[in-house]
Design a protein around this motif. Structure first.
Motif, PDB file in Angstrom:
ATOM      1  N   ILE A 150       9.961   8.389   0.443  1.00  0.00           N
ATOM      2  CA  ILE A 150       8.845   8.727  -0.469  1.00  0.00           C
ATOM      3  C   ILE A 150       8.624   7.621  -1.471  1.00  0.00           C
ATOM      4  CG2 ILE A 150       8.771  11.265  -0.345  1.00  0.00           C
ATOM      5  CD1 ILE A 150      10.862  11.338  -2.551  1.00  0.00           C
ATOM      6  N   CYS A 151       7.403   7.714  -2.405  1.00  0.00           N
ATOM      7  CA  CYS A 151       6.832   6.742  -2.772  1.00  0.00           C
ATOM      8  C   CYS A 151       7.972   6.243  -4.098  1.00  0.00           C
ATOM      9  CB  CYS A 151       5.625   7.384  -3.745  1.00  0.00           C
ATOM     10  SG  CYS A 151       4.369   7.919  -2.671  1.00  0.00           S
ATOM     11  N   GLY A 152       8.043   6.940  -5.210  1.00  0.00           N
ATOM     12  CA  GLY A 152       8.690   6.230  -6.144  1.00  0.00           C
ATOM     13  C   GLY A 152      10.411   5.675  -5.628  1.00  0.00           C
TER      14      GLY A 152
ATOM     15  N   SER B 111       0.889  -1.180   0.221  1.00  0.00           N
ATOM     16  CA  SER B 111      -0.073  -0.085  -0.086  1.00  0.00           C
ATOM     17  C   SER B 111       0.864   1.256   0.040  1.00  0.00           C
ATOM     18  CB  SER B 111      -0.842  -0.019   1.175  1.00  0.00           C
ATOM     19  OG  SER B 111      -0.242  -0.160   2.435  1.00  0.00           O
ATOM     20  N   ASP B 112       0.215   2.495   0.029  1.00  0.00           N
ATOM     21  CA  ASP B 112       1.000   3.787  -0.101  1.00  0.00           C
ATOM     22  C   ASP B 112       0.842   4.514   0.998  1.00  0.00           C
ATOM     23  OD1 ASP B 112       2.289   5.903  -1.267  1.00  0.00           O
ATOM     24  OD2 ASP B 112       1.199   5.777  -3.157  1.00  0.00           O
ATOM     25  N   ASP B 113       1.830   4.902   1.926  1.00  0.00           N
ATOM     26  CA  ASP B 113       1.745   5.772   2.896  1.00  0.00           C
ATOM     27  C   ASP B 113       0.877   5.116   4.026  1.00  0.00           C
ATOM     28  OD1 ASP B 113       2.889   7.461   1.080  1.00  0.00           O
ATOM     29  OD2 ASP B 113       1.256   8.702   1.054  1.00  0.00           O
ATOM     30  N   HIS B 114       1.041   3.919   4.445  1.00  0.00           N
ATOM     31  CA  HIS B 114       0.360   3.142   5.583  1.00  0.00           C
ATOM     32  C   HIS B 114       1.152   3.290   6.693  1.00  0.00           C
ATOM     33  CE1 HIS B 114      -2.541  -0.413   6.818  1.00  0.00           C
ATOM     34  NE2 HIS B 114      -2.636   0.767   7.717  1.00  0.00           N
TER      35      HIS B 114
ATOM     36  N   PRO C 118      -3.304   4.360   1.399  1.00  0.00           N
ATOM     37  CA  PRO C 118      -4.121   5.545   1.669  1.00  0.00           C
ATOM     38  C   PRO C 118      -3.487   6.820   1.360  1.00  0.00           C
ATOM     39  CG  PRO C 118      -3.178   4.880   3.517  1.00  0.00           C
ATOM     40  CD  PRO C 118      -2.671   4.035   2.415  1.00  0.00           C
ATOM     41  N   HIS C 119      -2.882   6.757   0.241  1.00  0.00           N
ATOM     42  CA  HIS C 119      -1.843   8.096  -0.283  1.00  0.00           C
ATOM     43  C   HIS C 119      -2.979   9.550  -0.299  1.00  0.00           C
ATOM     44  CE1 HIS C 119       0.142  10.843  -2.839  1.00  0.00           C
ATOM     45  NE2 HIS C 119       1.281  10.059  -2.600  1.00  0.00           N
ATOM     46  N   MET C 120      -2.453  10.534   0.068  1.00  0.00           N
ATOM     47  CA  MET C 120      -3.148  11.703  -0.050  1.00  0.00           C
ATOM     48  C   MET C 120      -4.000  11.861  -1.457  1.00  0.00           C
ATOM     49  SD  MET C 120      -1.376  15.378   0.492  1.00  0.00           S
ATOM     50  CE  MET C 120      -0.347  15.504  -0.660  1.00  0.00           C
TER      51      MET C 120
ATOM     52  N   SER D  24       4.180  -1.287   3.044  1.00  0.00           N
ATOM     53  CA  SER D  24       3.670  -0.024   2.489  1.00  0.00           C
ATOM     54  C   SER D  24       5.159   0.618   2.096  1.00  0.00           C
ATOM     55  CB  SER D  24       2.881   0.763   3.408  1.00  0.00           C
ATOM     56  OG  SER D  24       2.916   2.138   3.055  1.00  0.00           O
ATOM     57  N   ASP D  25       4.987   1.724   1.164  1.00  0.00           N
ATOM     58  CA  ASP D  25       6.343   2.197   0.788  1.00  0.00           C
ATOM     59  C   ASP D  25       7.031   3.137   1.679  1.00  0.00           C
ATOM     60  OD1 ASP D  25       4.301   4.211   0.379  1.00  0.00           O
ATOM     61  OD2 ASP D  25       4.957   5.000  -1.592  1.00  0.00           O
ATOM     62  N   GLN D  26       6.230   3.590   2.672  1.00  0.00           N
ATOM     63  CA  GLN D  26       6.807   4.230   3.891  1.00  0.00           C
ATOM     64  C   GLN D  26       5.696   4.412   5.111  1.00  0.00           C
ATOM     65  OE1 GLN D  26       6.383   6.649   0.883  1.00  0.00           O
ATOM     66  NE2 GLN D  26       4.876   7.188   2.783  1.00  0.00           N
ATOM     67  N   GLY D  27       6.045   4.880   6.179  1.00  0.00           N
ATOM     68  CA  GLY D  27       4.985   5.545   7.061  1.00  0.00           C
ATOM     69  C   GLY D  27       4.512   6.660   6.807  1.00  0.00           C
TER      70      GLY D  27
ATOM     71  N   ASP E 170       2.077  13.780   5.856  1.00  0.00           N
ATOM     72  CA  ASP E 170       3.010  13.326   4.692  1.00  0.00           C
ATOM     73  C   ASP E 170       4.028  12.510   5.505  1.00  0.00           C
ATOM     74  OD1 ASP E 170       3.295  13.961   1.908  1.00  0.00           O
ATOM     75  OD2 ASP E 170       5.442  14.326   2.575  1.00  0.00           O
ATOM     76  N   LYS E 171       5.383  12.479   5.003  1.00  0.00           N
ATOM     77  CA  LYS E 171       6.253  11.469   5.275  1.00  0.00           C
ATOM     78  C   LYS E 171       7.618  12.161   5.080  1.00  0.00           C
ATOM     79  CE  LYS E 171       5.124  10.595   0.721  1.00  0.00           C
ATOM     80  NZ  LYS E 171       3.728  10.376   0.160  1.00  0.00           N
ATOM     81  N   ARG E 172       8.689  11.629   4.441  1.00  0.00           N
ATOM     82  CA  ARG E 172       9.905  12.042   4.152  1.00  0.00           C
ATOM     83  C   ARG E 172      11.057  12.258   5.198  1.00  0.00           C
ATOM     84  NH1 ARG E 172       8.560  14.986  -0.666  1.00  0.00           N
ATOM     85  NH2 ARG E 172       6.415  14.700  -0.721  1.00  0.00           N
TER      86      ARG E 172
HETATM   87 CA    CA Z   1       4.007   6.517  -0.494  1.00  0.00          CA
END
Ligand code: CA
Length: 532
Positions: free
Chosen positions: A80-82, A38-41, A200-202, A335-338, A348-350
């Motif tokens: 971050i995602c990519g 998933s994305d941003d979980h 659950p990405h923005m 997920s790709d990150q928290g 957001d994340k980063r």
């Molecule tokens: Ca992401």
């Protein structure tokens, strides 16, 4: 008289003697792999991880945890995602796979990836969902990806190079496509399915049928919702552009409807948000109360979009069981990150901070992983590639930079397992003006250097003394020895991981672009511009 059965016996004996051994690729017992990404979980939004706020129940992801192993400290290399996706595929840090930032340089699909290795070894490979690496996927027998970042409602997709339009909610669409692929696969081969969810990405747009899922619950606030960025923390903390107070706009708050809804869907959307938005406008909240309202709205939307992700995991697990595939299929949820869920006042994340650095990682592997087991070792998405190469019985890919998790999954405790980890975030100033930084992480400490464009600032966090990471101990004399040790460890890691010297080329893809507070751009405009 020579009987027919004699001939048959001779034939069988001869066949047994002269038939070549089945090649590795033909062996049927190699496990299938389903990687649900998933994305941003945030781990705080997985009930199996536990969280003081008890934000959500995720019964299906928890089912994986009950039947498998939960990694408590799975870290990402570049939050971050990519870049995170590129690391999963290659088993390499950004500085070696070349994908530092989102949407700047296309991922070089000619390089080695684990799906390519598995495909070559006889696995049938598929990727369905979010890709976000600009270039087309390589190493997959079948791929169907969202366009750029993807959209939540009625998503267009690209199927093996051609555009296709779907109606409905993105998580449901991706789940159905994944199960359809499983149904129609070549059953003579083991398979690798990467099911990459957008949620659950923005902008956290929920499945319309789950808008009321929480009965207007009031969510507990994190203790750092009103963080003042004091305690010797530097400019990076104060100058970011990712706060619920400053950065949240009308689209983040769902004061405007998304542009992708069909007429009937829009009616349903307005039925939920309309009266609630009217009440918000009438209340004319100021200052802290407005931030509190935004936090509540944010939690509702983020968590509601997760309900379908969890449901999707359940559907996939049910399908495996119904088809008798569950015993020989490894299922990983990650997920790709928290993500920040209001901690430090942010979304957001980063950051190298726990909320974005840690990501969920749960593995079910019947017959190998002990049910309900937990692992506290430092593992990473960097390890995914080597783990799957190992699972497929292939030789170790020596150019990869992680480690196979197979020994940990078997319950072993290798003495030479990593006890420190290197992190590096590059993207600046878009989208959220988070200063590029790198650092070393241990089970207790993080030593971090913020370095661009106007900074040269070191910070030290102590997770034991200050788990919320609100104090920078860099100038505290009693930490001097620890800092020296961490600096030495950082140098060792940089050498081991072949980290190049800091260069503008690597760290500033938007270098000369004017900074126009893109985070303030309405999300609908971002979509038109390709989003981030
Ligand atoms: Ca992401």
């Amino acid at each position: 008289m020579i009987t027919r059965s004699f001939f048959l016996s001779v034939t069988i004996i001869a066949w047994v003697i002269i038939a070549p051994k089945k090649s590795f690729a033909q062996q049927s017992n190699r496990p299938n792999i389903i990687f649900i990404f998933s994305d941003d979980h945030a781990t705080a939004a997985v009930s199996a991880y536990g969280d003081e706020r008890k934000l959500i129940n995720t019964p299906n992801i928890d089912r994986l945890a009950k039947e498998g192993m939960t990694f408590n400290r799975c870290l990402v290399t570049n939050a971050i995602c990519g870049p995170s996706r590129a690391t999963v595929l290659t088993g390499k840090y950004s500085h070696l796979n070349g994908f530092y930032n989102n949407e700047t340089t296309p991922f070089d699909g000619s390089q080695q990836t684990f799906p390519k290795l598995l495909q070559k070894a006889g696995y049938q490979t598929a990727l369905i969902g979010k890709w976000h690496l600009i270039s087309d996927p390589t190493g997959f027998d079948h791929w169907e990806i969202l366009v750029n970042q993807g959209q939540y409602y009625n998503p267009p997709m690209i199927k093996d190079g051609k555009k296709v339009q779907y109606n409905g909610y993105v998580t449901d669409v991706l789940t159905d496509l994944s199960i359809d692929w499983l149904k129609n696969r070549d059953t003579t081969k083991p398979f690798l399915l990467m099911c990459h969810q957008k949620a659950p990405h923005m902008p956290w747009e929920p499945n319309l049928k789950y808008l009321k899922f929480d009965n207007d619950r009031k969510y507990p606030e994190p203790p750092t919702l009103f963080d003042d960025y004091g305690n010797n923390r530097g400019l990076a903390w104060r100058d970011q552009y990712m706060s619920i107070a400053k950065t949240f706009n009308d689209d983040h708050m769902k004061l405007n409807p998304p542009v992708d809804l069909y007429e009937e869907q829009l009616k349903e959307w307005n039925k939920y948000y309309g009266p609630r938005n009217a009440a918000f406008r009438a209340a004319k909240l100021t200052s802290k109360d407005s931030i509190r309202w935004r936090y509540q709205r944010y939690m509702h939307d983020y968590l509601a979009s997760l309900v379908s992700v969890d449901e999707s995991v359940g559907k996939i697990l049910d399908y495996l069981k119904a088809e008798g595939l569950d015993k020989n299929t490894i299922v990983v949820y990650s997920s790709d990150q928290g993500f920040f869920l209001g901690e430090h006042g942010w979304f957001d994340k980063r950051w190298i901070l726990e909320e974005s650095l840690r990501t969920p990682f749960i593995v079910r592997w019947p017959g190998v992983v002990k049910p309900s087991s937990k692992n506290d070792k430092i593992v990473s998405l960097l390890d995914v590639s080597e783990t799957f190469v190992d699972v497929a019985g292939l030789p170790k890919a020596t150019d990869m930079q992680g480690s196979s998790l197979v020994p940990l999954l078997k319950g072993e405790s290798p003495t030479n397992w990593r006890n420190s980890f290197y992190y590096h975030y590059y993207e600046y100033p878009r989208w959220h003006r988070v200063r590029p930084h790198y650092g070393v992480i241990t089970d207790r400490y993080k030593l971090v250097h913020f370095y661009k464009p106007d900074l040269d600032q070191w910070e030290l966090y102590d997770l034991k003394a200050n788990p919320k990471e609100t104090i920078n101990y860099i100038n505290v004399p009693s930490y001097a020895k620890t800092i020296a040790k961490l600096k030495a460890e950082l140098s060792r890691l940089e050498k081991q991981l072949k980290v190049p010297p800091i260069s503008e080329e690597h760290r500033s893809d938007y270098g000369s672009a004017p900074f126009d507070d893109p985070a303030l751009m309405p999300l609908n405009s971002q979509k038109k511009k390709g989003e981030h």
